[in-house]
Design a protein around this motif. Structure first.
Motif, PDB file in Angstrom:
ATOM      1  N   THR A 154     -16.787   2.710  78.888  1.00  0.00           N
ATOM      2  CA  THR A 154     -16.599   3.936  79.648  1.00  0.00           C
ATOM      3  C   THR A 154     -16.589   5.070  78.635  1.00  0.00           C
ATOM      4  OG1 THR A 154     -15.275   2.773  81.306  1.00  0.00           O
ATOM      5  CG2 THR A 154     -15.078   5.168  81.231  1.00  0.00           C
ATOM      6  N   CYS A 155     -17.588   5.912  78.665  1.00  0.00           N
ATOM      7  CA  CYS A 155     -17.723   6.905  77.607  1.00  0.00           C
ATOM      8  C   CYS A 155     -18.611   8.056  78.045  1.00  0.00           C
ATOM      9  CB  CYS A 155     -18.295   6.263  76.342  1.00  0.00           C
ATOM     10  SG  CYS A 155     -19.955   5.579  76.556  1.00  0.00           S
ATOM     11  N   GLY A 156     -18.538   9.134  77.282  1.00  0.00           N
ATOM     12  CA  GLY A 156     -19.445  10.254  77.422  1.00  0.00           C
ATOM     13  C   GLY A 156     -20.490  10.215  76.332  1.00  0.00           C
ATOM     14  N   PRO A 157     -21.218  11.325  76.134  1.00  0.00           N
ATOM     15  CA  PRO A 157     -22.292  11.334  75.130  1.00  0.00           C
ATOM     16  C   PRO A 157     -21.818  11.015  73.716  1.00  0.00           C
ATOM     17  CG  PRO A 157     -22.536  13.177  76.636  1.00  0.00           C
ATOM     18  CD  PRO A 157     -21.220  12.553  76.959  1.00  0.00           C
ATOM     19  N   ASP A 158     -20.661  11.572  73.298  1.00  0.00           N
ATOM     20  CA  ASP A 158     -20.189  11.329  71.928  1.00  0.00           C
ATOM     21  C   ASP A 158     -19.858   9.856  71.716  1.00  0.00           C
ATOM     22  OD1 ASP A 158     -20.486  13.998  71.385  1.00  0.00           O
ATOM     23  OD2 ASP A 158     -18.365  14.499  71.697  1.00  0.00           O
ATOM     24  N   GLY A 159     -19.166   9.255  72.682  1.00  0.00           N
ATOM     25  CA  GLY A 159     -18.853   7.838  72.574  1.00  0.00           C
ATOM     26  C   GLY A 159     -20.103   6.986  72.596  1.00  0.00           C
ATOM     27  N   LEU A 160     -21.087   7.407  73.382  1.00  0.00           N
ATOM     28  CA  LEU A 160     -22.330   6.648  73.462  1.00  0.00           C
ATOM     29  C   LEU A 160     -23.041   6.639  72.119  1.00  0.00           C
ATOM     30  CD1 LEU A 160     -24.508   5.121  75.015  1.00  0.00           C
ATOM     31  CD2 LEU A 160     -25.434   7.322  75.754  1.00  0.00           C
ATOM     32  N   VAL A 161     -23.092   7.758  71.438  1.00  0.00           N
ATOM     33  CA  VAL A 161     -23.730   7.811  70.121  1.00  0.00           C
ATOM     34  C   VAL A 161     -23.069   6.825  69.174  1.00  0.00           C
ATOM     35  CG1 VAL A 161     -24.091   9.252  68.085  1.00  0.00           C
ATOM     36  CG2 VAL A 161     -24.577  10.165  70.351  1.00  0.00           C
ATOM     37  N   HIS A 162     -21.747   6.740  69.225  1.00  0.00           N
ATOM     38  CA  HIS A 162     -21.023   5.805  68.359  1.00  0.00           C
ATOM     39  C   HIS A 162     -21.457   4.370  68.636  1.00  0.00           C
ATOM     40  CE1 HIS A 162     -17.720   3.801  66.290  1.00  0.00           C
ATOM     41  NE2 HIS A 162     -17.437   3.160  67.417  1.00  0.00           N
ATOM     42  N   HIS A 163     -21.547   3.987  69.909  1.00  0.00           N
ATOM     43  CA  HIS A 163     -21.934   2.616  70.249  1.00  0.00           C
ATOM     44  C   HIS A 163     -23.389   2.339  69.885  1.00  0.00           C
ATOM     45  CE1 HIS A 163     -18.199   1.517  72.203  1.00  0.00           C
ATOM     46  NE2 HIS A 163     -18.226   2.645  72.890  1.00  0.00           N
TER      47      HIS A 163
END
Length: 400
Positions: A8-17
């Motif tokens: 469960t994430c937004g754009p910033d978390g998605l970049v990390h994954h």
């Protein structure tokens, strides 16, 4: 090698994954990212992130109603799941939104991209862009290909080419060559209420007669016991199967001929024939007919079914077991699981039911998937079919 993620994430978390997966699979050749909620509404922005983070790696970004992995399912929230793998050559493709003959264009695209090679084509279609007839003949234009896919939640899926170009269309997908085609199976979350009957008379998508009776009489007989059950009225659907194939000389008849009511078996058993579900769109009382659409043709077989949680669990467990058995002697790499948005918590009343079934069968195998608006599933004849309330499981593996 392959790695998956879900969060469960937004754009910033998605970049990390995305960056974590890129580091874990340094020689990656392709990937798929499924996004839900606000990320699905901004799929083009997600594709930009995938292009920059997975630079040079072909991929597909798919808007979904929900996402899943071997870790669990994310429904009703903004989230993402994905898988990145090494092996094979991956070619994204997209069909224009307003093609004059989209079915022919899809066949020509697969023939040009895959031809007669052993290959895989994963199709992601925008809702309303894929009529069932568009899938006819796909198996013959790419006879060595394994075809499957699903419908997006709203907008179109986007492809990211190795050169960094973003492509988008009514149908967007990935063609994979040089990699063993996956083992694919599918199961609807439905319990059959009747035997299958050959369709005898159809006019304008209205089935008038099947099995020597009017279609409306068959429906009434099949649903007679439902009124006696307590609780909410279940969703009744038409189940359509291809005509039975003539067995070859010296071969056994197909298992579980569903023209025999006894072949239906107990409610928890596997479906006796491979079928697809269709809504009953209307009733014609004067002609005692049912409006089912263009899929209902003379010679096809018709039964009736209800959406059912127990059948959904048993069906997924059954195909997972069969796929696992079929993979013996090879090394599983990763899996994709495409599950109808009409399943999930809305059907089972609890979260992560299907993810737990997959985890119990495949342990920590990387899995990514989505909750879809419809499914593109293998049919009994070798062709693919547009399906509803269905789970499609594809296991990618390498010879060992």
């Amino acid at each position: 090698m392959a790695r998956s993620f879900s969060a469960t994430c937004g754009p910033d978390g998605l970049v990390h994954h995305l960056a974590e997966l890129r580091s874990a699979v340094p020689s990656a050749s392709g990937g798929v990212v499924f996004v839900s909620g606000q990320l699905a509404q901004r799929a083009s922005g997600v594709a930009e992130l995938v292009r920059s983070t997975w630079r040079g790696i072909p991929a597909c970004v798919v808007p979904a109603a929900g996402v899943l992995s071997e870790r669990g399912e994310i429904e009703g929230d903004t989230g993402a799941s994905g898988v990145l793998w090494a092996g094979g050559r991956v070619t994204p493709f997209a069909l224009p939104e307003r093609a004059e003959d989209p079915g022919r264009l899809l066949r020509d695209t697969l023939a040009r991209t895959i031809g007669h090679r052993a290959a895989t084509a994963i199709l992601f279609a925008r809702p309303g862009a894929l009529a069932p007839g568009m899938l006819e003949g796909l198996g013959s234009c790419a006879p060595g290909a394994c075809l499957f896919g699903a419908g997006t939640a709203s907008g179109a899926a986007l492809g990211v080419t190795p050169q960094g170009e973003l492509i988008e269309g009514a149908v967007t997908g990935l063609a994979i060559t040089g990699f063993a085609p996956p083992i694919v199976d599918a199961s609807p979350a439905a319990r059959l209420l009747s035997a299958f009957h050959p369709v005898e008379e159809v006019t304008g998508g209205v089935v008038l007669r099947a099995g020597g009776r009017s279609a409306l009489d068959l429906l009434s007989a099949a649903t007679a016991t439902l009124g006696e059950q307590a609780g909410a009225q279940p969703l009744v659907l038409a189940a359509l199967a291809d005509p039975p194939r003539e067995p070859r000389a010296g071969s056994a008849a197909p298992r579980g001929d569903a023209t025999d009511p006894a072949a239906l078996g107990p409610a928890h058993s596997a479906p006796p024939v491979r079928y697809v579900l269709r809504p009953i769109r209307g009733i014609d009382p004067s002609r005692r007919g049912l409006l089912l659409g263009d899929d209902a043709r003379p010679g096809a077989r018709l039964a009736f079914a209800v959406r059912d949680a127990a059948a959904g669990r048993a069906g997924l467990d059954g195909i997972a077991r069969q796929v696992s058995r079929s993979a013996l002697g090879s090394a599983p790499r990763f899996a994709l699981y495409l599950s109808c948005a009409g399943r999930g918590q809305g059907l089972y009343g609890a979260p992560d039911v299907e993810a737990r079934i997959l985890r119990q069968r495949f342990a920590d195998l990387p899995i990514a998937g989505m909750h879809s608006s419809f499914e593109i599933a293998p049919g009994a004849s070798g062709e693919v079919k547009l399906a509803l309330y269905t789970g499609v499981l594809a296991l990618f593996r390498a010879p060992s």
